[in-house]
Design a protein around this motif. Structure first.
Motif, mmCIF file in Angstrom:
data_model
loop_
_atom_site.group_PDB
_atom_site.id
_atom_site.type_symbol
_atom_site.label_atom_id
_atom_site.label_comp_id
_atom_site.label_asym_id
_atom_site.label_seq_id
_atom_site.Cartn_x
_atom_site.Cartn_y
_atom_site.Cartn_z
ATOM 1 N N UNK A 65 13.100 -31.846 22.111
ATOM 2 C CA UNK A 65 13.610 -31.440 23.424
ATOM 3 C C UNK A 65 12.496 -30.924 24.328
ATOM 4 N N UNK A 66 11.278 -30.858 23.770
ATOM 5 C CA UNK A 66 10.124 -30.423 24.556
ATOM 6 C C UNK A 66 9.792 -28.949 24.427
ATOM 7 N N UNK A 67 10.313 -28.292 23.390
ATOM 8 C CA UNK A 67 10.070 -26.856 23.222
ATOM 9 C C UNK A 67 9.435 -26.582 21.854
ATOM 10 N N UNK A 68 8.499 -25.648 21.852
ATOM 11 C CA UNK A 68 7.860 -25.241 20.612
ATOM 12 C C UNK A 68 7.732 -23.722 20.618
ATOM 13 N N UNK A 69 8.797 -23.024 20.239
ATOM 14 C CA UNK A 69 8.777 -21.557 20.265
ATOM 15 C C UNK A 69 7.817 -20.985 19.238
ATOM 16 N N UNK A 70 7.346 -19.777 19.513
ATOM 17 C CA UNK A 70 6.498 -19.100 18.531
ATOM 18 C C UNK A 70 7.310 -18.806 17.278
ATOM 19 N N UNK A 71 6.669 -19.032 16.147
ATOM 20 C CA UNK A 71 7.359 -18.899 14.862
ATOM 21 C C UNK A 71 7.928 -17.493 14.677
ATOM 22 N N UNK A 72 7.185 -16.482 15.095
ATOM 23 C CA UNK A 72 7.637 -15.093 14.939
ATOM 24 C C UNK A 72 8.940 -14.872 15.698
ATOM 25 N N UNK B 231 20.625 -6.054 7.022
ATOM 26 C CA UNK B 231 20.637 -4.882 7.902
ATOM 27 C C UNK B 231 19.217 -4.417 8.209
ATOM 28 N N UNK B 232 18.382 -4.308 7.172
ATOM 29 C CA UNK B 232 17.015 -3.801 7.355
ATOM 30 C C UNK B 232 16.183 -4.759 8.204
ATOM 31 N N UNK B 233 16.110 -6.019 7.802
ATOM 32 C CA UNK B 233 15.238 -6.969 8.513
ATOM 33 C C UNK B 233 15.832 -7.385 9.852
ATOM 34 N N UNK B 234 17.166 -7.437 9.940
ATOM 35 C CA UNK B 234 17.797 -7.739 11.223
ATOM 36 C C UNK B 234 17.583 -6.617 12.231
ATOM 37 N N UNK B 235 17.693 -5.377 11.776
ATOM 38 C CA UNK B 235 17.478 -4.225 12.658
ATOM 39 C C UNK B 235 16.022 -4.149 13.114
ATOM 40 N N UNK B 236 15.104 -4.370 12.179
ATOM 41 C CA UNK B 236 13.682 -4.366 12.543
ATOM 42 C C UNK B 236 13.372 -5.457 13.564
ATOM 43 N N UNK B 237 13.978 -6.627 13.390
ATOM 44 C CA UNK B 237 13.776 -7.724 14.346
ATOM 45 C C UNK B 237 14.331 -7.360 15.713
ATOM 46 N N UNK B 238 15.512 -6.734 15.713
ATOM 47 C CA UNK B 238 16.147 -6.318 16.967
ATOM 48 C C UNK B 238 15.258 -5.330 17.721
ATOM 49 N N UNK B 239 14.573 -4.465 16.975
ATOM 50 C CA UNK B 239 13.698 -3.453 17.589
ATOM 51 C C UNK B 239 12.372 -4.057 18.046
ATOM 52 N N UNK B 240 11.795 -4.917 17.200
ATOM 53 C CA UNK B 240 10.428 -5.375 17.451
ATOM 54 C C UNK B 240 10.310 -6.627 18.308
ATOM 55 N N UNK C 216 11.416 -7.316 21.396
ATOM 56 C CA UNK C 216 10.942 -7.030 22.761
ATOM 57 C C UNK C 216 9.524 -6.459 22.764
ATOM 58 N N UNK C 217 9.189 -5.663 21.751
ATOM 59 C CA UNK C 217 7.836 -5.085 21.671
ATOM 60 C C UNK C 217 6.803 -6.183 21.454
ATOM 61 N N UNK C 218 7.095 -7.099 20.561
ATOM 62 C CA UNK C 218 6.177 -8.204 20.256
ATOM 63 C C UNK C 218 5.940 -9.055 21.488
ATOM 64 N N UNK C 219 6.984 -9.375 22.213
ATOM 65 C CA UNK C 219 6.839 -10.244 23.390
ATOM 66 C C UNK C 219 6.205 -9.523 24.563
ATOM 67 N N UNK C 220 6.416 -8.223 24.638
ATOM 68 C CA UNK C 220 5.727 -7.443 25.673
ATOM 69 C C UNK C 220 4.226 -7.436 25.399
ATOM 70 N N UNK C 221 3.862 -7.300 24.135
ATOM 71 C CA UNK C 221 2.448 -7.309 23.734
ATOM 72 C C UNK C 221 1.811 -8.666 24.027
#
Length: 325
Positions: free
Chosen positions: A74-81, A306-315, A317-322
């Motif tokens: 479809x023409x998209x290659x998102x970052x793996x993270x 719960x642990x990894x989903x919550x960490x992803x939810x938190x990080x 926006x931080x990762x993409x802001x960085x």
């Protein structure tokens, strides 16, 4: 008004059912049963549980990587993270609201990778088709391995029950099913139309996978994901001495039953331990260790999400802001 009631019931009833099953299963236990289950929890070898979580993480990583094979044409290659965190967020939200995770996953990748929501959602639906096919395949294996058990109920002749059952379920039923499908395609009944539409969607999805550019990589990761799922279940059997020597068919049947229970309540709340324990009891595992196994397995899976989903939810926006700095 009626739509709101249906929507509310759709959200609340699975949770109510799960809580009721937890209460009911506990209420049926005697003090000695509770003590026996507690002992199983205390004496379990949690290194095997930790290995199960590792296999679960590998399946999520593979799912995120497989997603790219559908987005690239479809023409998209998102970052793996971002793909990984979107997948984990989806699993987390599915614990709260059934099927909300798919929408959250598409919304996350839209926000952080600028992929249109409808296109992301289309690829997720295609993924689900592949997963349904794999689940049906594993269910077929479970059924094939258990023809002796099923045949014992259907036929009086124990020696001939296996071959009769195999012929009935794997030859006669597919042929009859094919002709029923052909005849029902002409029906105008709303329910039948939905069923036929679902079957057609599965077939169209299978065709699109076969014709896609990187089909072998996609198929490899699909198989890998489900092998990891089975291994998640399998290695936990070594955590308790009562389940260590389970035969292969018990592993497959327990896995399938547990997987199907996930569709009844949010993340298998209440249903997963009960259903898995019921399956293991068929293979002469004592009642209390079987229940302990179901609860250990469900708790490990749920905590991982719960642990990894919550960490992803938190990080996320931080990762993409960085990334923008």
């Amino acid at each position: 008004m009626r739509k709101k009631i249906k929507k509310t019931a759709f959200l609340i009833l699975p949770i109510v059912l799960g809580v009721f099953l937890i209460w009911y299963s506990i209420s049926q236990l005697s003090p000695s049963d509770i003590q026996s289950i507690k002992t199983s929890f205390k004496t379990a070898n949690y290194w095997w549980v930790l290995l199960s979580i590792v296999f679960g993480i590998l399946s999520h990583l593979s799912r995120a990587y497989r997603w790219q094979f559908l987005l690239e044409p479809l023409g998209y290659k998102p970052r793996f993270v971002n793909s990984v965190m979107a997948v984990l967020i989806a699993y987390l939200l599915n614990l709260l609201i059934p099927r909300s995770g798919e929408f959250a996953r598409a919304a996350s990748i839209k926000k952080y990778e600028k992929i249109p929501f409808e296109k992301a959602m289309g690829t997720i639906v295609a993924e689900r088709v592949a997963d349904v096919i794999m689940l049906l395949f594993i269910m077929g294996i479970a059924f094939f391995l258990q023809t002796d058990l099923i045949g014992g109920y259907l036929f009086n002749n124990k020696e001939e029950s296996s071959i009769y059952t195999k012929i009935f379920f794997f030859v006669v039923m597919p042929i009859v099913g094919f002709f029923i499908y052909k005849s029902l395609k002409k029906s105008r009944n709303p329910f039948i139309v939905k069923v036929i539409s679902f079957i057609n969607g599965l077939m169209d999805g299978a065709k699109s996978i076969v014709t896609m550019k990187k089909k072998w990589k996609f198929i490899f990761h699909t198989i890998f994901i489900w092998v990891m799922y089975v291994l998640m279940f399998y290695v936990v059997t070594f955590a308790l001495p009562e389940t260590t020597n389970l035969p292969f068919e018990a592993i497959i049947v327990g896995f399938v039953v547990g997987g199907l229970s996930m569709a009844l309540t949010n993340g298998g709340l209440g249903t997963y331990p009960v259903f898995v324990a019921s399956a293991l009891i068929l293979y002469h595992v004592q009642d209390n260790p079987a229940k302990a196994f179901g609860w250990i397995m469900w708790t490990a899976q749920t905590l991982m999400v719960i642990v990894f989903g919550s960490l992803s939810f938190i990080f996320i926006p931080i990762y993409n802001k960085y990334q923008k700095i």
